[in-house]
Write an enzyme that holds these catalytic residues in place. Structure first.
Site, PDB file in Angstrom:
ATOM      1  N   ARG A  93       0.814  -1.225   0.000  1.00  0.00           N
ATOM      2  CA  ARG A  93       0.000   0.000   0.000  1.00  0.00           C
ATOM      3  C   ARG A  93       0.845   1.272   0.000  1.00  0.00           C
ATOM      4  O   ARG A  93       0.303   2.368  -0.081  1.00  0.00           O
ATOM      5  CB  ARG A  93      -0.965  -0.002   1.193  1.00  0.00           C
ATOM      6  CG  ARG A  93      -2.096  -1.002   1.000  1.00  0.00           C
ATOM      7  CD  ARG A  93      -3.227  -0.846   1.980  1.00  0.00           C
ATOM      8  NE  ARG A  93      -2.940   0.079   3.038  1.00  0.00           N
ATOM      9  CZ  ARG A  93      -3.106  -0.152   4.333  1.00  0.00           C
ATOM     10  NH1 ARG A  93      -3.591  -1.290   4.732  1.00  0.00           N
ATOM     11  NH2 ARG A  93      -2.821   0.753   5.232  1.00  0.00           N
ATOM     12  N   ASN A  94       2.168   1.143   0.104  1.00  0.00           N
ATOM     13  CA  ASN A  94       3.013   2.327   0.029  1.00  0.00           C
ATOM     14  C   ASN A  94       2.999   2.804  -1.419  1.00  0.00           C
ATOM     15  O   ASN A  94       3.192   2.020  -2.344  1.00  0.00           O
ATOM     16  CB  ASN A  94       4.437   2.012   0.489  1.00  0.00           C
ATOM     17  CG  ASN A  94       5.245   3.267   0.703  1.00  0.00           C
ATOM     18  OD1 ASN A  94       5.435   4.051  -0.220  1.00  0.00           O
ATOM     19  ND2 ASN A  94       5.724   3.466   1.909  1.00  0.00           N
ATOM     20  N   GLN A  95       2.782   4.082  -1.613  1.00  0.00           N
ATOM     21  CA  GLN A  95       2.628   4.631  -2.960  1.00  0.00           C
ATOM     22  C   GLN A  95       3.940   5.098  -3.590  1.00  0.00           C
ATOM     23  O   GLN A  95       3.935   5.688  -4.680  1.00  0.00           O
ATOM     24  CB  GLN A  95       1.629   5.794  -2.913  1.00  0.00           C
ATOM     25  CG  GLN A  95       0.243   5.346  -2.503  1.00  0.00           C
ATOM     26  CD  GLN A  95      -0.714   6.513  -2.383  1.00  0.00           C
ATOM     27  OE1 GLN A  95      -0.353   7.597  -1.954  1.00  0.00           O
ATOM     28  NE2 GLN A  95      -1.958   6.277  -2.759  1.00  0.00           N
ATOM     29  N   PHE A  96       5.064   4.832  -2.955  1.00  0.00           N
ATOM     30  CA  PHE A  96       6.354   5.330  -3.436  1.00  0.00           C
ATOM     31  C   PHE A  96       6.595   4.995  -4.910  1.00  0.00           C
ATOM     32  O   PHE A  96       6.907   5.876  -5.721  1.00  0.00           O
ATOM     33  CB  PHE A  96       7.495   4.758  -2.582  1.00  0.00           C
ATOM     34  CG  PHE A  96       8.851   5.186  -3.046  1.00  0.00           C
ATOM     35  CD1 PHE A  96       9.394   6.392  -2.616  1.00  0.00           C
ATOM     36  CD2 PHE A  96       9.598   4.407  -3.917  1.00  0.00           C
ATOM     37  CE1 PHE A  96      10.643   6.809  -3.048  1.00  0.00           C
ATOM     38  CE2 PHE A  96      10.849   4.812  -4.349  1.00  0.00           C
ATOM     39  CZ  PHE A  96      11.369   6.014  -3.913  1.00  0.00           C
ATOM     40  N   SER A 136       4.810   8.907   1.178  1.00  0.00           N
ATOM     41  CA  SER A 136       4.198   7.869   0.351  1.00  0.00           C
ATOM     42  C   SER A 136       3.590   6.757   1.202  1.00  0.00           C
ATOM     43  O   SER A 136       2.915   5.875   0.686  1.00  0.00           O
ATOM     44  CB  SER A 136       5.242   7.283  -0.605  1.00  0.00           C
ATOM     45  OG  SER A 136       6.282   6.627   0.118  1.00  0.00           O
TER      46      SER A 136
END
Length: 167
Positions: A42-45, A143
């Site tokens: 789920r980290n948007q990095f 992020s």
């Protein structure tokens, strides 16, 4: 109560011709387990970075290929904290942080570096002094899935201007 074990971060992903560096705070639990920067699904990095580099499927590539793409685009990835103690993944739980020797390392290993984006509050707090070393610095919306107050589009709006440094 038992003390959290000492955790160690990752080496930088940084080529000598890097123009931009994205500095996080410290790898989360999922990242440490997989030995990969920003491994939490789920980290948007990787989506944010892909959009900024105009490599829309970056987050879908195998990890090693993502790193090759990043380096080809003159972008580096590292964390401000080299080691710490922490239960869970939240920056607020970090104790005993040992900071990487950022200025000295960057001067030697990335002499063309111009801009540094700080991915979240702790990295900003511990690394913003790099502005005193001649780098253009900016604090980015994190992020992390914990930073849910901003939509992906709002985060991207904050991230995009950093990438003008590559021109």
């Amino acid at each position: 109560m038992t003390q959290s074990p000492e955790l160690s971060g990752f080496p930088p992903v940084l080529a000598p011709d890097a123009a931009i560096l994205l500095l996080g705070s410290f790898p989360g639990v999922a990242s440490l387990a997989q030995a990969q920067y920003y491994a939490h699904p789920r980290n948007q990095f990787w989506r944010l970075l892909g959009a900024c580099l105009e490599v829309e499927a970056l987050h879908l590539l195998p990890y090693e290929e993502r790193l090759r793409v990043v380096v080809r685009h003159r972008v580096g990835i590292w964390d401000v904290v080299a080691s710490c103690r922490r239960k869970g993944s939240l920056d607020a739980a970090v104790t005993g942080a040992e900071v990487n020797p950022l200025a000295a390392y960057l001067r030697e290993h990335a002499p063309r570096l111009e801009c540094i984006g700080f991915n979240g509050g702790l990295s900003w707090k511990l690394g913003r002094h790099l502005a005193d070393h001649g780098y253009r610095v900016c604090r980015l919306a994190s992020s992390s899935p914990a930073a849910a107050m901003y939509s992906f589009e709002q985060k991207l709006e904050q991230w995009r201007p950093l990438f003008a440094c590559r021109s």
